[in-house]
Design an enzyme around this catalytic site. Structure first.
Site, mmCIF file in Angstrom:
data_model
loop_
_atom_site.group_PDB
_atom_site.id
_atom_site.type_symbol
_atom_site.label_atom_id
_atom_site.label_comp_id
_atom_site.label_asym_id
_atom_site.label_seq_id
_atom_site.Cartn_x
_atom_site.Cartn_y
_atom_site.Cartn_z
ATOM 1 N N VAL A 262 6.590 5.574 13.084
ATOM 2 C CA VAL A 262 7.937 5.809 12.557
ATOM 3 C C VAL A 262 8.788 4.544 12.484
ATOM 4 O O VAL A 262 9.727 4.495 11.695
ATOM 5 C CB VAL A 262 8.689 6.933 13.316
ATOM 6 C CG1 VAL A 262 7.990 8.269 13.131
ATOM 7 C CG2 VAL A 262 8.872 6.605 14.766
ATOM 8 N N HIS B 231 -0.373 13.496 20.524
ATOM 9 C CA HIS B 231 0.901 13.139 19.904
ATOM 10 C C HIS B 231 1.710 14.371 19.526
ATOM 11 O O HIS B 231 1.158 15.387 19.134
ATOM 12 C CB HIS B 231 0.661 12.262 18.669
ATOM 13 C CG HIS B 231 0.284 10.872 19.024
ATOM 14 N ND1 HIS B 231 -0.964 10.547 19.499
ATOM 15 C CD2 HIS B 231 1.004 9.738 19.020
ATOM 16 C CE1 HIS B 231 -0.993 9.253 19.754
ATOM 17 N NE2 HIS B 231 0.192 8.740 19.485
ATOM 18 N N PRO B 232 3.036 14.244 19.602
ATOM 19 C CA PRO B 232 3.920 15.367 19.239
ATOM 20 C C PRO B 232 4.097 15.468 17.730
ATOM 21 O O PRO B 232 3.859 14.504 16.998
ATOM 22 C CB PRO B 232 5.243 14.984 19.899
ATOM 23 C CG PRO B 232 5.246 13.485 19.828
ATOM 24 C CD PRO B 232 3.792 13.082 20.076
ATOM 25 N N PHE C 51 0.460 15.401 12.296
ATOM 26 C CA PHE C 51 0.710 14.282 11.390
ATOM 27 C C PHE C 51 1.185 13.108 12.231
ATOM 28 O O PHE C 51 2.136 13.223 12.995
ATOM 29 C CB PHE C 51 1.795 14.687 10.383
ATOM 30 C CG PHE C 51 2.188 13.605 9.422
ATOM 31 C CD1 PHE C 51 1.405 13.325 8.321
ATOM 32 C CD2 PHE C 51 3.353 12.882 9.618
ATOM 33 C CE1 PHE C 51 1.773 12.335 7.411
ATOM 34 C CE2 PHE C 51 3.737 11.890 8.730
ATOM 35 C CZ PHE C 51 2.946 11.613 7.618
ATOM 36 N N ILE C 52 0.510 11.975 12.083
ATOM 37 C CA ILE C 52 0.864 10.775 12.848
ATOM 38 C C ILE C 52 1.303 9.687 11.872
ATOM 39 O O ILE C 52 0.619 9.406 10.890
ATOM 40 C CB ILE C 52 -0.340 10.232 13.661
ATOM 41 C CG1 ILE C 52 -1.013 11.313 14.489
ATOM 42 C CG2 ILE C 52 0.077 9.032 14.503
ATOM 43 C CD1 ILE C 52 -0.223 11.823 15.650
ATOM 44 N N SER D 28 7.881 8.104 22.563
ATOM 45 C CA SER D 28 7.955 8.906 21.336
ATOM 46 C C SER D 28 9.385 9.344 21.049
ATOM 47 O O SER D 28 9.826 9.332 19.896
ATOM 48 C CB SER D 28 7.045 10.140 21.426
ATOM 49 O OG SER D 28 5.707 9.764 21.323
#
Length: 166
Positions: free
Chosen positions: A121, A69-70, A117-118, A82
């Protein structure tokens, strides 16, 4: 292109993996492993079976999933889903100050946990994401590992709901 459950249940493993491989960021193996659990009665059933695959992953596999994940609010190249999700929370239109704050928190989080950090959103605003950053920086590595996987599974649920027509 949205798929129906009937179509997904009839796809070969390769086609199914191609169709749903991006549900979990850069981790098509989850779709490939889930294919064996066909037929899927509903989107919720498919999601639950994908989550079961994730739950059965080794710690190293889960860490690789998290690492795929970014960072939030970054300008790094990321999967189309994303990009869209972050834009929905306004993370593509950060002021210079907000961008700097996100970068600082991303660095602080990575330094402590050694993974990004996930957060799902779609459940948040810029303000609530910043608050979550601050609160979660106090957590243990184990707690954050579990939280990151839970957030990834929530992100996958949103992505499946977009990919499947009922």
């Amino acid at each position: 292109m949205p798929y129906s459950l009937v179509e997904l249940n009839q796809l070969s493993q390769e086609e199914f993996t191609q169709a749903l491989g991006a549900i979990f960021e850069h981790t098509p193996d989850i779709a490939r492993r889930t294919w064996d659990d066909r037929p899927f009665a509903s989107t919720a059933d498919l999601h639950a079976k994908m989550v079961t695959v994730v739950s059965a992953m080794t710690e190293a596999e889960k860490l690789a999933l998290i690492q795929a994940h970014p960072d939030l609010g970054s300008k790094a190249k990321m999967a189309a889903a994303s990009v869209s999700e972050q834009a929905g929370a306004g993370l593509d239109k950060l002021s210079v100050e907000e961008f700097d704050r996100f970068q600082y928190l991303n660095r602080s989080y990575r330094e402590k946990f050694d993974f990004p950090f996930i957060v799902a959103v779609k459940n948040h605003t810029k303000t609530s994401i910043l608050a979550a950053f601050k609160q979660r920086l106090d957590n243990s590595w184990e707690t954050e590992m579990q939280q990151a996987v839970a957030e990834i599974c929530e992100i996958a649920r949103f992505r499946l709901e977009s990919a499947i027509q009922n």
